[in-house]
Write a protein that holds these residues in place. Structure first.
Motif, PDB file in Angstrom:
ATOM      1  N   VAL A   1      66.065  57.004  78.411  1.00  0.00           N
ATOM      2  CA  VAL A   1      66.172  57.633  79.726  1.00  0.00           C
ATOM      3  C   VAL A   1      65.445  56.767  80.751  1.00  0.00           C
ATOM      4  CG1 VAL A   1      65.686  59.679  81.110  1.00  0.00           C
ATOM      5  CG2 VAL A   1      66.267  59.923  78.686  1.00  0.00           C
ATOM      6  N   THR A   2      66.126  56.458  81.831  1.00  0.00           N
ATOM      7  CA  THR A   2      65.504  55.738  82.945  1.00  0.00           C
ATOM      8  C   THR A   2      65.681  56.544  84.221  1.00  0.00           C
ATOM      9  OG1 THR A   2      67.549  54.480  83.313  1.00  0.00           O
ATOM     10  CG2 THR A   2      65.866  53.464  81.921  1.00  0.00           C
ATOM     11  N   ALA A   3      64.718  56.446  85.085  1.00  0.00           N
ATOM     12  CA  ALA A   3      64.760  57.147  86.374  1.00  0.00           C
ATOM     13  C   ALA A   3      63.807  56.460  87.332  1.00  0.00           C
ATOM     14  CB  ALA A   3      64.398  58.625  86.212  1.00  0.00           C
ATOM     15  N   ALA A   4      64.010  56.672  88.600  1.00  0.00           N
ATOM     16  CA  ALA A   4      63.176  56.034  89.615  1.00  0.00           C
ATOM     17  C   ALA A   4      61.714  56.474  89.509  1.00  0.00           C
ATOM     18  CB  ALA A   4      63.724  56.351  91.003  1.00  0.00           C
TER      19      ALA A   4
ATOM     20  N   ILE B   1      61.766  55.915  79.081  1.00  0.00           N
ATOM     21  CA  ILE B   1      61.207  56.775  78.046  1.00  0.00           C
ATOM     22  C   ILE B   1      62.295  57.030  77.003  1.00  0.00           C
ATOM     23  CG2 ILE B   1      59.601  57.883  79.644  1.00  0.00           C
ATOM     24  CD1 ILE B   1      61.442  60.331  79.669  1.00  0.00           C
ATOM     25  N   TYR B   2      61.880  57.415  75.812  1.00  0.00           N
ATOM     26  CA  TYR B   2      62.815  57.648  74.712  1.00  0.00           C
ATOM     27  C   TYR B   2      62.636  59.077  74.200  1.00  0.00           C
ATOM     28  CZ  TYR B   2      63.621  52.633  74.753  1.00  0.00           C
ATOM     29  OH  TYR B   2      63.963  51.356  75.126  1.00  0.00           O
TER      30      TYR B   2
ATOM     31  N   ALA C   1      61.688  51.243  65.909  1.00  0.00           N
ATOM     32  CA  ALA C   1      62.436  50.671  67.031  1.00  0.00           C
ATOM     33  C   ALA C   1      61.750  50.938  68.371  1.00  0.00           C
ATOM     34  CB  ALA C   1      63.857  51.227  67.049  1.00  0.00           C
ATOM     35  N   VAL C   2      61.040  52.064  68.495  1.00  0.00           N
ATOM     36  CA  VAL C   2      60.409  52.422  69.776  1.00  0.00           C
ATOM     37  C   VAL C   2      58.924  52.092  69.790  1.00  0.00           C
ATOM     38  CG1 VAL C   2      62.064  54.277  70.180  1.00  0.00           C
ATOM     39  CG2 VAL C   2      59.894  54.802  69.075  1.00  0.00           C
ATOM     40  N   ASP C   3      58.464  51.334  68.830  1.00  0.00           N
ATOM     41  CA  ASP C   3      57.043  51.020  68.719  1.00  0.00           C
ATOM     42  C   ASP C   3      56.487  50.513  70.047  1.00  0.00           C
ATOM     43  OD1 ASP C   3      54.546  50.544  67.581  1.00  0.00           O
ATOM     44  OD2 ASP C   3      55.063  48.484  67.085  1.00  0.00           O
ATOM     45  N   GLY C   4      55.437  51.194  70.532  1.00  0.00           N
ATOM     46  CA  GLY C   4      54.804  50.807  71.782  1.00  0.00           C
ATOM     47  C   GLY C   4      55.447  51.378  73.026  1.00  0.00           C
TER      48      GLY C   4
ATOM     49  N   LEU D   1      59.898  76.990  63.544  1.00  0.00           N
ATOM     50  CA  LEU D   1      60.877  75.984  63.148  1.00  0.00           C
ATOM     51  C   LEU D   1      61.154  74.977  64.255  1.00  0.00           C
ATOM     52  CD1 LEU D   1      63.523  78.233  61.318  1.00  0.00           C
ATOM     53  CD2 LEU D   1      61.506  77.081  60.372  1.00  0.00           C
ATOM     54  N   ASP D   2      60.867  75.366  65.493  1.00  0.00           N
ATOM     55  CA  ASP D   2      61.126  74.501  66.644  1.00  0.00           C
ATOM     56  C   ASP D   2      59.806  73.883  67.112  1.00  0.00           C
ATOM     57  OD1 ASP D   2      64.089  75.584  67.367  1.00  0.00           O
ATOM     58  OD2 ASP D   2      62.759  77.242  66.804  1.00  0.00           O
ATOM     59  N   MET D   3      59.827  72.608  67.424  1.00  0.00           N
ATOM     60  CA  MET D   3      58.575  71.920  67.728  1.00  0.00           C
ATOM     61  C   MET D   3      58.819  70.728  68.661  1.00  0.00           C
ATOM     62  SD  MET D   3      55.821  70.351  64.961  1.00  0.00           S
ATOM     63  CE  MET D   3      55.699  71.960  64.175  1.00  0.00           C
ATOM     64  N   ILE D   4      57.782  70.419  69.432  1.00  0.00           N
ATOM     65  CA  ILE D   4      57.767  69.228  70.271  1.00  0.00           C
ATOM     66  C   ILE D   4      56.660  68.314  69.753  1.00  0.00           C
ATOM     67  CG2 ILE D   4      57.383  68.302  72.580  1.00  0.00           C
ATOM     68  CD1 ILE D   4      59.972  69.837  72.355  1.00  0.00           C
ATOM     69  N   LEU D   5      56.976  67.046  69.551  1.00  0.00           N
ATOM     70  CA  LEU D   5      56.015  66.048  69.106  1.00  0.00           C
ATOM     71  C   LEU D   5      56.100  64.851  70.046  1.00  0.00           C
ATOM     72  CD1 LEU D   5      56.928  66.191  65.325  1.00  0.00           C
ATOM     73  CD2 LEU D   5      54.895  67.216  66.360  1.00  0.00           C
ATOM     74  N   ILE D   6      54.991  64.176  70.247  1.00  0.00           N
ATOM     75  CA  ILE D   6      54.985  63.022  71.137  1.00  0.00           C
ATOM     76  C   ILE D   6      54.316  61.844  70.440  1.00  0.00           C
ATOM     77  CG2 ILE D   6      55.019  64.365  73.273  1.00  0.00           C
ATOM     78  CD1 ILE D   6      51.996  63.961  73.482  1.00  0.00           C
ATOM     79  N   GLY D   7      54.761  60.635  70.802  1.00  0.00           N
ATOM     80  CA  GLY D   7      54.118  59.424  70.329  1.00  0.00           C
ATOM     81  C   GLY D   7      52.897  59.108  71.164  1.00  0.00           C
ATOM     82  N   GLU D   8      52.058  58.225  70.643  1.00  0.00           N
ATOM     83  CA  GLU D   8      50.809  57.899  71.334  1.00  0.00           C
ATOM     84  C   GLU D   8      51.066  57.309  72.714  1.00  0.00           C
ATOM     85  OE1 GLU D   8      46.756  55.217  70.599  1.00  0.00           O
ATOM     86  OE2 GLU D   8      48.388  55.214  69.141  1.00  0.00           O
ATOM     87  N   HIS D   9      52.138  56.544  72.869  1.00  0.00           N
ATOM     88  CA  HIS D   9      52.394  55.872  74.141  1.00  0.00           C
ATOM     89  C   HIS D   9      53.119  56.760  75.158  1.00  0.00           C
ATOM     90  CE1 HIS D   9      50.991  51.962  72.714  1.00  0.00           C
ATOM     91  NE2 HIS D   9      51.549  52.275  71.563  1.00  0.00           N
ATOM     92  N   TRP D  10      53.426  57.994  74.792  1.00  0.00           N
ATOM     93  CA  TRP D  10      53.982  58.946  75.757  1.00  0.00           C
ATOM     94  C   TRP D  10      53.008  59.149  76.911  1.00  0.00           C
ATOM     95  CZ3 TRP D  10      58.646  60.984  76.554  1.00  0.00           C
ATOM     96  CH2 TRP D  10      58.773  62.143  77.313  1.00  0.00           C
ATOM     97  N   THR D  11      51.709  59.034  76.601  1.00  0.00           N
ATOM     98  CA  THR D  11      50.687  59.244  77.630  1.00  0.00           C
ATOM     99  C   THR D  11      50.591  58.078  78.607  1.00  0.00           C
ATOM    100  OG1 THR D  11      49.029  58.365  76.097  1.00  0.00           O
ATOM    101  CG2 THR D  11      49.298  60.749  76.173  1.00  0.00           C
TER     102      THR D  11
END
Length: 467
Positions: free
Chosen positions: A88-91, A97-98, A124-127, A189-199
């Motif tokens: 996803v790209t945006a101004a 972001i992925y 593939a999305v490392d970093g 059963l439903d969950m949201i998880l984020i990678g370290e670089h989301w921040t």
């Protein structure tokens, strides 16, 4: 400034009331990105407005729909039955972001494909900023289920392994813990998880479990506040920390705080929490020590990046090329001559005399037995958890390979010596097993065996032949 996301297993959007409710959620919470799981109808045309957002597309099975704001641009990176992974790209974003939307299948065996797919995507999305969310069809702990005592420990551990392998983090929730409800059974059963670089894009991520409507599943509202910080350095433990007078007491305080988990999961989460604390503590006590270290390391890093690859006969300067080169070199070095390993011959155990207590080999170790290896109640509990039957999580079984220079002037990868750093808990369990088996080896090994037996030497064979 913030962005709002919505993830909902609606179990059908053919009903007028459900579509109206979805439209109200999008309007009320100013949703910019939404996903509908189990729409149970034919997908609309790409680009068409659907309940206030633009329809982006669906995954190969049609079970996952993506809706987004008209100013956002989406690119499908990986499309499979259980995961739809998009860029996803945006101004408003400084860089893409992925997002990976999950609809896990109902059986443990079919979810193995899901865990493998998420592992591939994580590489593939490392970093890069990465969010994973959806209906996983499995919960993480027994506290996330109510109304049943069916044993699902193996399924939970596989889910925990997948999260650990992908280095994902649960950002926490607002609202009721359970997201699915049917006939007195409640589960998350439903969950949201984020990678370290989301921040690196969003300073805060807040997940709210909204009220259920029509569906057995609750909608998940994700509110992300933009961060002014664009990037974060890799975590590095600094030796200077241990010299500070408050270091030991602060580490003990953070370590001893409750995690709400037991056994191996408890021990897995405590170091993660220590890492988060040290990042904040370092800034407060020492200031921006990482920037000072970076300035000192710039010269050294530039020399390392200009690595000469003798096999290809060229100088490597791109990080990706260096990464691929070192991976290929050591994969060939460490695996080229390794054949398949045969299964151990467990019939040897049954050949032991009746006087041997075979059950003791698998019994939960006593506290003294673990303390002989290392002290700590959390470690003792985790080791006992392993001997009670659960699988060892991959975070414990994993080995980190570190490259040690053989000489001063480093030119090729052959100038480094790889060593393996194993998890301490794994080594403790191995040591306990080895100490239990050691007294039994003379009972099952022939007396003429000389190698790897206490009191026997390989040279004994040579001395016997010469005599």
């Amino acid at each position: 400034m913030s962005s709002q996301f919505l993830v909902w297993n609606a179990q059908g959007v053919t009903n007028t009331h459900v579509k109206r409710h979805l439209k109200n959620l999008i309007r009320e919470h100013k949703i910019l990105f939404a996903t509908v799981i189990e729409p149970q109808r034919a997908a609309p045309a790409v680009g068409r407005n659907f309940q206030g957002l633009r329809f982006v597309g669906a995954n190969v099975s049609g079970h996952i729909w993506i809706l987004a704001h008209e100013d956002w641009t989406e690119e499908v990176v990986d499309d499979s039955r259980q995961v739809l992974h998009i860029k996803v790209t945006a101004a408003v974003f400084s860089f893409p972001i992925y997002i990976s939307i999950v609809y896990g299948r109902h059986t443990r065996e079919t979810r193995h494909e899901l865990w493998k797919k998420l592992g591939d995507i994580s590489l593939a999305v490392d970093g890069r900023p990465w969010l994973v969310g959806g209906d996983f069809n499995i919960f993480l702990t027994n506290e996330e289920r109510q109304g049943s005592d069916t044993d699902k420990h193996r399924k939970m551990m596989e889910f925990a392994d997948a999260i650990a392998d992908c280095q994902l983090i649960d950002p926490g929730i607002d609202g009721p813990i359970f997201t699915w409800h049917r006939a007195g059974l409640r589960e998350r059963l439903d969950m949201i998880l984020i990678g370290e670089h989301w921040t690196s894009v969003f300073a805060t991520t807040r997940v709210t479990h909204l009220a259920r409507f029509s569906s057995d599943h609750a909608p998940l509202l994700v509110r992300c506040q933009f961060s002014v910080q664009r990037s974060r350095p890799t975590f590095r433990f600094q030796n200077i920390w241990v010299r500070h007078e408050t270091f030991k007491s602060e580490i003990a305080r953070v370590w001893e705080a409750e995690t709400c988990y037991n056994g191996m999961m408890n021990l897995q989460l405590r170091p993660i929490r220590i890492k988060k604390f040290l990042k904040v503590w370092n800034r407060v006590v020492f200031g921006n020590i990482h920037q000072n270290l970076k300035n000192a390391e710039d010269t050294e890093e530039s020399e390392v990046e200009d690595t000469y690859d003798r096999g290809r006969g060229q100088v490597l300067t791109e990080v990706t090329e260096i990464r691929n080169s070192v991976t290929t070199f050591f994969q060939q070095l460490l695996t080229s001559d390794v054949g398949g390993l045969d299964q151990p011959d467990l019939t040897l155990i049954h050949s032991l005399p009746d006087s041997v207590d075979q059950d003791a080999l698998c019994s939960v170790p006593q506290e003294k037995e673990v303390r002989d290896a290392v002290f700590g109640s959390d470690v003792i509990e985790a080791v006992g958890d392993f001997f009670s039957g659960p699988f060892m999580t991959r975070s414990f079984a994993a080995t980190m390979i570190i490259l040690i220079p053989k000489k001063l002037n480093l030119v090729t990868w052959g100038d480094y010596r790889p060593i393996s750093l194993c998890n301490v808990t794994n080594k403790i369990i191995t040591k306990i097993l080895a100490s239990r088996l050691a007294p039994l080896l003379p009972l099952v090994i022939a007396p003429n065996q000389s190698g790897f037996i206490r009191g026997h030497l390989l040279s004994d064979k040579s001395c016997l032949l010469r005599s």
